[in-house]
Design a protein around this motif. Structure first.
Motif: not given
Length: 315
Positions: A232-236, A286-290
């Protein structure tokens, strides 16, 4: 007629002077590097260096799963991804010695010319100044981690180089000429290379990459199992060591995936419009798409020899 005997000619009893040696031979150089550039797996997998060309003065931290890393800056800042080139060069010299069954200590002596030739730096006065600054940051940066090296753990902080010196000579005009660089590698990294033997080869194009691209390449080499990594982008972002907000990292990853310039790997950013991820610093907006990152090894060309991506040293 009687002749008076004469004394035999006296020999010069002064000790003979040793033959002069070229200045290059005054040091037992470990360079030039005759093999490819290689690096230790943990240094590829995790963010130990600042992704910056300029001084980074803030501490760096990484805490994920069971791995913890803390990096503290010196007065000159945290060692950067560009300073890491020196560490890679030393690791490559060390790996070459191990393969040749030579004695491997922690001291290495090499020329700046050889280092620059490998990394693609020019041989200008500014490059020599950058080298001096990089050595100072590598010696001054303090690292603390729970990653074990050579079957041993450490408490407290260490520096990449416990010693770093530039040796000069002077011309008749008084100009200084750099003869050699002498460094002492830290115990932690020396043990990791010597005992763990988890050493991976770098593509030559690595030195032409930008900071983020370099880290993407390293993480892919160290962690992509069977040539594929899905994360996932956040972990990366954490593993790359990207310090700016997640939204900035998303934009950077889109551009990198589109450019498709990572050696040996293809990068894709896949967004899920139905799933949302927290928006940093946006409150209830507004939250960004995963999103997740998918990295796959490029098919090897038919002309390339087969073999594993990881080049493990022989015991």
């Amino acid at each position: 007629m009687t002749r008076t005997p004469t004394s035999p000619p006296q020999k010069d009893t002064a000790p003979a002077r040793p033959a002069a040696r070229p200045q290059r031979d005054l040091f037992y150089l470990d360079s030039p590097l005759t093999s490819e550039i290689r690096g230790e797996r943990s240094l590829m997998a995790f963010p130990f260096f600042a992704l910056s060309k300029t001084a980074w003065m803030k501490p760096l931290t990484y805490q994920h799963a069971n791995v913890a890393i803390e990096v503290r800056p010196s007065a000159k800042g945290v060692a950067t991804i560009y300073d890491k080139e020196i560490v890679l060069y030393i690791a490559s010299l060390m790996a070459g010695k191990i393969e040749r069954s030579e004695e491997v200590g922690q001291d290495f002596i090499f020329t700046a010319h050889d280092l620059f030739s490998v990394t693609g730096a020019n041989h200008s006065a500014r490059s020599y100044q950058r080298l001096s600054e990089a050595l100072e940051r590598l010696q001054g940066t303090q690292i603390k981690t729970n990653i074990e090296a050579g079957g041993e753990g450490e408490e407290g902080f260490f520096s990449w180089l416990s010693e770093a010196r530039l040796h000069y000579s002077k011309t008749r005009s008084g100009e200084r000429r750099l003869k050699a660089v002498k460094v002492r590698l830290c115990d932690w990294l020396h043990r990791a290379i010597l005992r763990d033997k988890q050493v991976l080869a770098y593509a030559a194009a690595y030195f032409q990459l930008g900071p983020v691209e370099r880290r993407i390449y390293e993480v892919a080499c160290a962690t992509a199992e069977e040539g594929r990594l899905e994360i996932d982008l956040a972990t990366f972002r954490l593993q790359v060591g990207y310090q700016n907000p997640l939204a900035n990292f998303r934009a950077a990853m889109k551009a990198i995936a589109q450019a498709d310039a990572i050696p040996d790997y293809q990068v894709a950013l896949v967004e899920d419009a139905e799933a949302e991820e927290p928006a940093e610093g946006r409150g209830r907006g507004r939250r960004a798409p995963s999103a997740k990152v998918i990295i796959t090894a490029r098919p090897k060309a038919l002309s390339e020899p087969s073999g594993e991506d990881a080049n493990h040293l022989e015991a």
